[in-house]
Design a protein around this motif. Structure first.
Motif, PDB file in Angstrom:
ATOM      1  N   HIS A 113       0.837  -1.196   0.000  1.00 28.86           N
ATOM      2  CA  HIS A 113       0.000   0.000   0.000  1.00 28.86           C
ATOM      3  C   HIS A 113       0.876   1.253   0.000  1.00 28.86           C
ATOM      4  CE1 HIS A 113       1.005  -0.726   4.200  1.00 28.86           C
ATOM      5  NE2 HIS A 113       0.813   0.568   4.419  1.00 28.86           N
ATOM      6  N   ASP A 115       0.857   4.875   2.132  1.00 28.17           N
ATOM      7  CA  ASP A 115       0.192   5.430   3.309  1.00 28.17           C
ATOM      8  C   ASP A 115      -0.679   6.635   2.950  1.00 28.17           C
ATOM      9  OD1 ASP A 115       1.244   3.570   5.065  1.00 28.17           O
ATOM     10  OD2 ASP A 115       2.991   4.814   5.559  1.00 28.17           O
ATOM     11  N   HIS A 259       4.751  -0.050   0.019  1.00 28.71           N
ATOM     12  CA  HIS A 259       5.410  -0.906   1.005  1.00 28.71           C
ATOM     13  C   HIS A 259       4.455  -1.967   1.534  1.00 28.71           C
ATOM     14  CE1 HIS A 259       3.544   2.349   3.238  1.00 28.71           C
ATOM     15  NE2 HIS A 259       3.532   1.583   4.305  1.00 28.71           N
ATOM     16  N   ARG A 274       6.412   5.847  14.510  1.00 28.95           N
ATOM     17  CA  ARG A 274       6.154   6.426  13.191  1.00 28.95           C
ATOM     18  C   ARG A 274       5.755   7.894  13.285  1.00 28.95           C
ATOM     19  NH1 ARG A 274       1.428   4.352   8.928  1.00 28.95           N
ATOM     20  NH2 ARG A 274       0.194   6.143   9.439  1.00 28.95           N
TER      21      ARG A 274
END
Ligand SMILES: [Fe+2]
Length: 281
Positions: A113, A115, A259, A274
């Protein structure tokens, strides 16, 4: 930098994407001259990897801000061991306390996908810092969507450039399932081919996890085209696989790289921190 005269060392880790950057300590105040260099590195390689860093949430937020505005909305701030968490922090973890995961996206494999593709304005880039990693599995696989686009036949490339696709985010799903828009799922429409503003190179913008269908081709032919493209861009030749070690900081460009996460043993702890960078300055 940080007062030393040694320049960072940038080394490609794959023929198509990814670079390892060493001789750079990302703690504390970063030299403003780094900003332009690192932005150029990210545009060129799509993925940058900084091993053996020892950074706190503020350091990581400052690092992310070199690439744009840190997105404060995308947060869970829930790691009890890091009281100092800054706005916008999110933990990705399978660690559970009193039966509840302390972070997001806890378990198992995760399909490819980009993000934020379910948002009108997706995330420009994502930074991930490894605090704890399993002994095996849990690697992140990065696919060059630029190389995938450039490998397609010319006719198909021009056909795709006129199309758009619908992206859906089903909360806490890591694998593709039946995507129903009537669910409480966020969704957005984006061109199937995007031009990177820094490099001018075109990249496919679709993913197995989040792309539901091609606008105006919600028929069998459109589904087949989408399935073909998903398989095409997941070919090994386009992929750099990153095996995490504690202290790794990775940033990737969501505009040119997809990723995915490999499966990992559920009884081994995995904890990553993150911060995302907004695509609106
Ligand atoms: Fe992701």
């Amino acid at each position: 930098m940080n007062g030393s005269a040694v320049e960072p060392l940038v080394e490609a880790v794959h023929p198509l994407l990814g670079a390892r950057i060493t001789r750079l300590d990302l703690r504390g105040l970063l030299d403003p001259r780094l900003k332009q260099t690192l932005r150029e590195n990210l545009a060129e390689y799509g993925v940058l990897y900084f091993p053996q860093q020892s950074i706190d949430p503020d350091d990581q937020s400052a690092f992310a801000s070199l690439f744009g505005r840190v997105d404060f909305a995308d947060t869970n701030g829930a790691n009890p061991n890091e009281r100092q968490s800054t706005p916008g922090v999110k933990y990705i973890s399978n660690i559970r306390e009193e039966g509840k995961p302390i972070g997001a996206l806890p378990d198992g494999e995760m399909h490819f996908h980009s993000d934020g593709s379910h948002r009108k304005t997706p995330y420009r880039a994502t930074t991930l810092y490894a605090l704890e990693v399993p002994r095996s599995g849990g690697e992140t696989r990065f696919a060059s969507m630029t190389a995938a686009f450039e490998a397609l036949p010319v006719d198909l490339r021009s056909e795709l450039e006129g199309l758009s696709a619908r992206h859906v985010f089903n909360y806490n799903k890591t694998l593709r399932e039946n995507m129903r828009l009537e669910d409480a799922a966020a969704h957005a429409i984006h061109p199937l081919v995007k031009t990177h503003p820094d490099t001018g190179r075109k990249a496919l913008y679709l993913s197995r996890l989040m792309t539901r269908d091609i606008v105006g081709r919600e028929n069998e032919e459109g589904c087949e085209l989408l399935a073909f493209l998903m398989d095409h861009c997941e070919q090994e030749e386009f992929i750099y696989e990153h095996s995490w070690r504690p202290g790794d900081l990775v940033i990737w460009d969501n505009r040119s790289v997809n990723h995915a996460r490999n499966d990992f043993p559920p009884d081994q702890r995995r904890l990553l921190r993150r911060y995302t960078v907004s695509d609106v300055d």
